[in-house]
Design an enzyme around this catalytic site. Structure first.
Site, short mmCIF file in Angstrom:
data_model
loop_
_atom_site.label_atom_id
_atom_site.label_comp_id
_atom_site.label_asym_id
_atom_site.label_seq_id
_atom_site.Cartn_x
_atom_site.Cartn_y
_atom_site.Cartn_z
N THR A 156 -5.26 18.78 26.25
CA THR A 156 -6.71 18.85 26.15
C THR A 156 -7.21 17.91 25.05
O THR A 156 -6.76 17.98 23.92
CB THR A 156 -7.17 20.28 25.84
OG1 THR A 156 -6.73 21.15 26.87
CG2 THR A 156 -8.69 20.36 25.73
N ARG A 187 -5.44 31.84 19.67
CA ARG A 187 -5.58 32.69 20.87
C ARG A 187 -6.82 33.55 20.84
O ARG A 187 -7.50 33.71 21.86
CB ARG A 187 -4.30 33.51 21.08
CG ARG A 187 -3.20 32.69 21.72
CD ARG A 187 -1.87 33.36 21.79
NE ARG A 187 -0.92 32.51 22.52
CZ ARG A 187 0.39 32.54 22.39
NH1 ARG A 187 0.95 33.40 21.54
NH2 ARG A 187 1.17 31.72 23.08
N SER A 230 5.20 27.22 29.96
CA SER A 230 4.96 28.40 29.14
C SER A 230 6.04 28.64 28.10
O SER A 230 5.79 29.27 27.08
CB SER A 230 4.82 29.63 30.04
OG SER A 230 3.71 29.51 30.89
N GLU A 233 -3.04 27.95 26.47
CA GLU A 233 -2.69 28.70 25.25
C GLU A 233 -1.75 29.87 25.56
O GLU A 233 -1.71 30.85 24.82
CB GLU A 233 -3.95 29.23 24.56
CG GLU A 233 -4.78 28.17 23.89
CD GLU A 233 -4.29 27.84 22.49
OE1 GLU A 233 -3.87 28.73 21.76
OE2 GLU A 233 -4.32 26.66 22.16
#
Length: 401
Positions: A161, A255, A135, A378
């Site tokens: 991803t 986001r 994070s 994200e």
């Protein structure tokens, strides 16, 4: 006066996207949930072609430029509207459509016109997370060293991803760890570049059709012009913060799009739950007050309100991005709200439907599995709340960790 209605052009885009979800994504949702590590689903190729055609024409209907000084409902708001509808069909399949990855958002946010033209049409993944840097994006340890007219990358990335199926990867690396955030830059690495190795593709709880890869960079050489943004690190704290802020700008746009994924998944679960309950004679009666409703009806009302609140927050953050308004706090707020809402709603729907919710007779258990990652990638729920707190309190990342 605030207008909470979508303009006609976006409503048309919404309806078109829903038809795609109904006819192309939902029917194959369970099929590809059971086939992990498969090639790109052949059913998604027409969608990729449709997307490429729209891109050549200047984007989706309703996502174009407005008159100077007018309110813009542009690509960001269009993306969240389309994203919710397609994720109502299947979020993993949406992430598997060839041609548009998170790396493309980075190129669009900070790339030069030449880089956008050269790499913007490739399917680009984004490689940020590392074994020791999750994070905290500023803790990136992958290094980039300039050697003549080439950058040499060394490090390892995980949970990328699209890392297996993509055509290029946008990699976060540091030019000098001693200079902190400002030394972190993003680099475009085409697939097939010597030194770039696919280590593995992860087995996952949800989003099983979407590939999530671990990548290794060992003396991986790329041309000097493959760096996104300015090359200079900067010698002051202000310069470094500004440089890192340019890299992080990607998330202000993406986001809300990720929040829209949670909206689609939660709405799908809620609609299936309503249908199953209605078949048993349980229907919400909006004419009655909450205190005069059954416990199940009260749960439905709460989930509907939670979903609508998350949707409006997501639309706001996307609209602000379209109108060049700073939206970092709103982007984190909608991501946190929608991510948490998606997990709570899908799990509650499984609970309310009992055995039908837990079995594979419906998609509820799959939707619950898929929703959890949306609250994590994200930027986790905790990171989003930390970002919001910094904005509200007027504190820097160094002052509030």
């Amino acid at each position: 006066m605030i207008n909470y209605e979508l303009p006609t052009k976006l409503k048309n885009l919404q309806q078109m996207s829903h038809q795609v979800a109904v006819s192309m994504l939902r029917p194959i949702s369970r099929k590809y949930d059971r086939i992990e590590h498969c090639p790109t689903p052949e059913e998604l190729v027409p969608l990729a072609q449709m997307r490429a055609q729209l891109s050549r024409k200047g984007g989706a209907p309703g996502a174009g430029e407005s008159e100077p000084g007018a309110v813009r409902n542009g690509v960001n708001l269009a993306a969240v509207v389309v994203g919710e509808e397609l994720c109502w069909g299947d979020v993993g399949l949406l992430l598997s459509i060839p041609g548009q990855g998170l790396g493309n958002a980075a190129i669009s946010a900070v790339g030069t016109p030449e880089q956008k033209e050269r790499f913007g049409k490739l399917y680009c993944a984004m490689a940020i997370t590392e074994p020791e840097a999750g994070s905290d994006s500023a803790a990136v340890a992958t290094t980039a060293v300039l050697d003549g007219d080439e950058w040499v990358l060394n490090g390892e990335k995980i949970f990328c991803t699209g890392g297996q199926r993509c055509e290029a990867v946008v990699v976060w690396a540091t030019l000098d760890r001693s200079k902190g955030k400002g030394a972190i830059k993003s680099f475009i690495v085409p697939k097939g570049t010597p030194g770039l190795t696919l280590l593995r593709v992860e087995d996952k709880m949800g989003l099983r059709v979407s590939d999530t890869a671990a990548l290794s960079f060992q003396n991986c050489r790329i041309p000097r012009d493959h760096l996104l943004g300015q090359e200079s690190v900067g010698d002051t704290d202000a310069a470094r913060r500004k440089a890192f802020g340019g890299v992080m700008q990607t998330f202000d746009n993406t986001r809300p799009a990720v929040a829209a994924m949670a909206l689609g998944v939660a709405r799908a679960a809620l609609e299936i739950t309503r249908e199953l309950l209605a078949a048993e004679g349980v229907k919400a009666d909006y004419a009655r007050t909450l205190n005069n409703s059954t416990a199940i009806e009260a749960e439905l009302y709460r989930m509907e309100a939670d979903l609508e609140a998350a949707r409006l927050m997501t639309w706001q953050a996307a609209w602000m991005a379209d109108n060049s308004q700073p939206n970092s706090m709103q982007a984190s707020m909608c991501k946190a709200k929608a991510g948490r809402m998606g997990t709570e709603v899908t799990l509650k729907c499984v609970e309310l439907c009992g055995a039908l919710g837990y079995s594979e007779h419906t998609l509820l258990e799959k939707l619950a599995r898929d929703s959890k990652i949306i609250d994590i990638f994200e930027g986790t729920q905790q990171i989003q709340q930390l970002i919001v707190a910094r904005h509200l309190l007027g504190l820097s990342s160094r002052e509030l960790k």
